[in-house]
Design a protein around this motif. Structure first.
Motif, short mmCIF file in Angstrom:
data_model
loop_
_atom_site.label_atom_id
_atom_site.label_comp_id
_atom_site.label_asym_id
_atom_site.label_seq_id
_atom_site.Cartn_x
_atom_site.Cartn_y
_atom_site.Cartn_z
N SER A 72 0.85 -1.19 0.00
CA SER A 72 0.00 0.00 0.00
C SER A 72 0.88 1.24 0.00
O SER A 72 2.08 1.17 0.32
CB SER A 72 -0.93 0.01 1.21
OG SER A 72 -0.18 0.07 2.41
N ILE A 110 -1.71 9.19 -7.37
CA ILE A 110 -2.96 8.46 -7.10
C ILE A 110 -3.41 7.69 -8.33
O ILE A 110 -3.76 6.50 -8.26
CB ILE A 110 -4.07 9.44 -6.66
CG1 ILE A 110 -3.74 10.04 -5.29
CG2 ILE A 110 -5.43 8.74 -6.61
CD1 ILE A 110 -4.57 11.26 -4.94
N LYS A 111 -3.39 8.36 -9.48
CA LYS A 111 -3.85 7.71 -10.72
C LYS A 111 -2.96 6.53 -11.08
O LYS A 111 -3.45 5.49 -11.54
CB LYS A 111 -3.88 8.74 -11.85
CG LYS A 111 -4.94 9.82 -11.64
CD LYS A 111 -4.88 10.90 -12.72
CE LYS A 111 -5.94 11.97 -12.47
NZ LYS A 111 -5.88 13.06 -13.47
N CYS A 142 -1.19 4.73 -8.91
CA CYS A 142 -1.46 3.68 -7.92
C CYS A 142 -2.69 2.88 -8.31
O CYS A 142 -2.73 1.65 -8.16
CB CYS A 142 -1.65 4.29 -6.53
SG CYS A 142 -0.12 4.83 -5.74
N ASN A 143 -3.70 3.57 -8.83
CA ASN A 143 -4.91 2.87 -9.28
C ASN A 143 -4.58 1.90 -10.42
O ASN A 143 -5.08 0.78 -10.45
CB ASN A 143 -5.96 3.88 -9.74
CG ASN A 143 -6.55 4.67 -8.59
OD1 ASN A 143 -6.50 4.24 -7.44
ND2 ASN A 143 -7.10 5.83 -8.87
N ASP A 150 -2.82 -1.17 -9.03
CA ASP A 150 -3.57 -1.90 -8.00
C ASP A 150 -2.89 -1.76 -6.64
O ASP A 150 -2.79 -2.72 -5.87
CB ASP A 150 -3.72 -3.37 -8.38
CG ASP A 150 -4.73 -4.10 -7.50
OD1 ASP A 150 -5.65 -3.44 -7.00
OD2 ASP A 150 -4.59 -5.33 -7.31
N PRO A 193 -3.39 0.17 -3.18
CA PRO A 193 -4.26 1.04 -2.38
C PRO A 193 -3.47 2.26 -1.89
O PRO A 193 -2.34 2.13 -1.43
CB PRO A 193 -4.67 0.15 -1.20
CG PRO A 193 -4.46 -1.25 -1.69
CD PRO A 193 -3.30 -1.19 -2.63
N GLY A 248 -9.24 9.54 -7.17
CA GLY A 248 -9.34 8.09 -6.97
C GLY A 248 -8.63 7.55 -5.75
O GLY A 248 -8.41 6.34 -5.65
N ASP A 307 -7.98 5.87 -2.35
CA ASP A 307 -8.79 4.88 -1.63
C ASP A 307 -9.20 5.39 -0.26
O ASP A 307 -10.31 5.12 0.21
CB ASP A 307 -8.00 3.58 -1.49
CG ASP A 307 -7.69 2.94 -2.84
OD1 ASP A 307 -8.58 2.29 -3.39
OD2 ASP A 307 -6.57 3.13 -3.34
#
Length: 343
Positions: free
Chosen positions: A84, A98-99, A101-102, A105, A107, A125, A127
């Motif tokens: 994470s 953030i984008k 990390c999405n 996969d 968190p 996005g 989490d």
């Protein structure tokens, strides 16, 4: 299934990380399993097996891998929590992080004391978000050996607050943005407060791989590339995800035969790393993925056969040939995959 229930209990209790799973994959003791914690056997489905001999050959590098001993192939698997990311600061760089990390996969939790910026992180996005002063927010976040901390705040005062809170937490990575002057002020300030230089020297700073990044998006790419580099140097950790365990043990599929599929070795390029798992149900349902394409389709048939015969199978899949090329796969490696019926 008894083994998976034990594993699920460990995960729910928060004590699964840093355990080691040993599985015998060939020979008379195929499917024999043990869980090792701090050098001691805490669970086994076969008391007759000489587990102590295996403990002596557990890899020091803590990478899950297939080993051979006395003509047997044995898979040694290191448990870890899911990776994470925690980002301190919700500015432009964080939005790009953030984008990414999405896409990866991973968190991601974002901390900032400005509600407008936190809302931007939510919209991008994130989490989880925390809108509190950095010190207070970090008091509520427990790091572990699978946590990546990224410090990209709006000033060196906040950087210092964050690093002071993070430096003593368990972590997989701590990275901090800033020029050499800004970073120097932060590190020197913390050393004056009693934090050892050895600990401070482990911080990745200036953060990110040196790719000449200039824009916020490019800087985010450099940061995430560095995190991927750190993560993949520790590849081969166990991936008994909550999704996998919950899917296998769901009451609605209790009576459906199942097989567990695990990548146990890899040579060359492959779509997934060692330790990746999926479950195949007799009704055709699959939980998770080992990479898709022709590899997954072929292994699915092996799983059906394994369920029908009630025997485990260790198979090799070569992705260097024409079939893989026709599938449009960019991989060109060879993987060994263990397929075991779940009883």
């Amino acid at each position: 299934m008894e083994f998976l229930r034990k594993l699920k209990t460990l995960k729910e209790s928060g004590t699964s990380k840093d355990n080691i799973i040993i599985t015998v994959m060939t020979g008379d003791y195929t499917n024999s399993k043990a869980i090792v914690s701090q050098g001691e056997i805490t669970y086994t489905n076969n008391e007759k097996y000489n587990w102590k001999s295996i403990i002596g050959i557990i890899p020091k590098n803590k990478k899950s891998q297939l080993v051979e001993m006395n003509g047997e192939k044995i898979y040694i698997e290191f448990m870890k929590n899911k990776y994470s990311v925690v980002v301190c600061g919700a500015g432009h760089i964080s939005i790009s992080i953030i984008k990414m990390c999405n896409l990866l996969d991973l968190p991601v939790t974002v901390i900032d004391d400005r509600i407008t910026f936190v809302n931007n992180a939510i919209n991008a996005g994130a989490d989880f978000t925390v809108c509190e002063p950095f010190e207070k927010a970090l008091d509520g976040i427990n790091g572990d050996s699978s946590t990546f901390f990224i410090i990209v705040t709006r000033g060196h005062r906040y950087d210092q607050e964050c690093l002071k809170k993070i430096i003593n937490k368990d972590n997989a990575y701590i990275g901090m943005i800033g020029s050499k002057v800004r970073v120097g002020k932060v590190l020197n300030g913390l050393e004056e407060e009693g934090i050892s230089r050895d600990k401070l020297n482990k911080v990745y700073t200036p953060i990110g791989l040196d790719i000449g990044a200039e824009t916020p998006a490019e800087i985010a790419v450099a940061i995430m590339a560095q995190i991927i580099d750190v993560k993949n140097k520790e590849t081969g950790s166990s991936t008994y995800s909550d999704e996998l365990l919950d899917g296998i043990m769901d009451e609605s599929v209790k009576k459906i035969p199942k097989a567990l599929v695990t990548i146990v070795s890899r040579k060359g390029s492959a779509p997934r790393e060692v330790g990746t798992k999926m479950a195949v149900l007799k009704d055709g349902t699959m939980i998770g993925t080992i990479g898709g394409g022709c590899v997954e389709a072929g292994i699915r048939q092996v799983a059906f056969s394994s369920m029908d015969q009630g025997v485990s199978k260790l198979v090799q899949v070569d992705m260097t040939g024409r079939e893989a090329e026709d599938e449009g796969m960019v991989c060109g490696g060879i993987v060994e995959i263990f397929v075991e019926p779940l009883i």
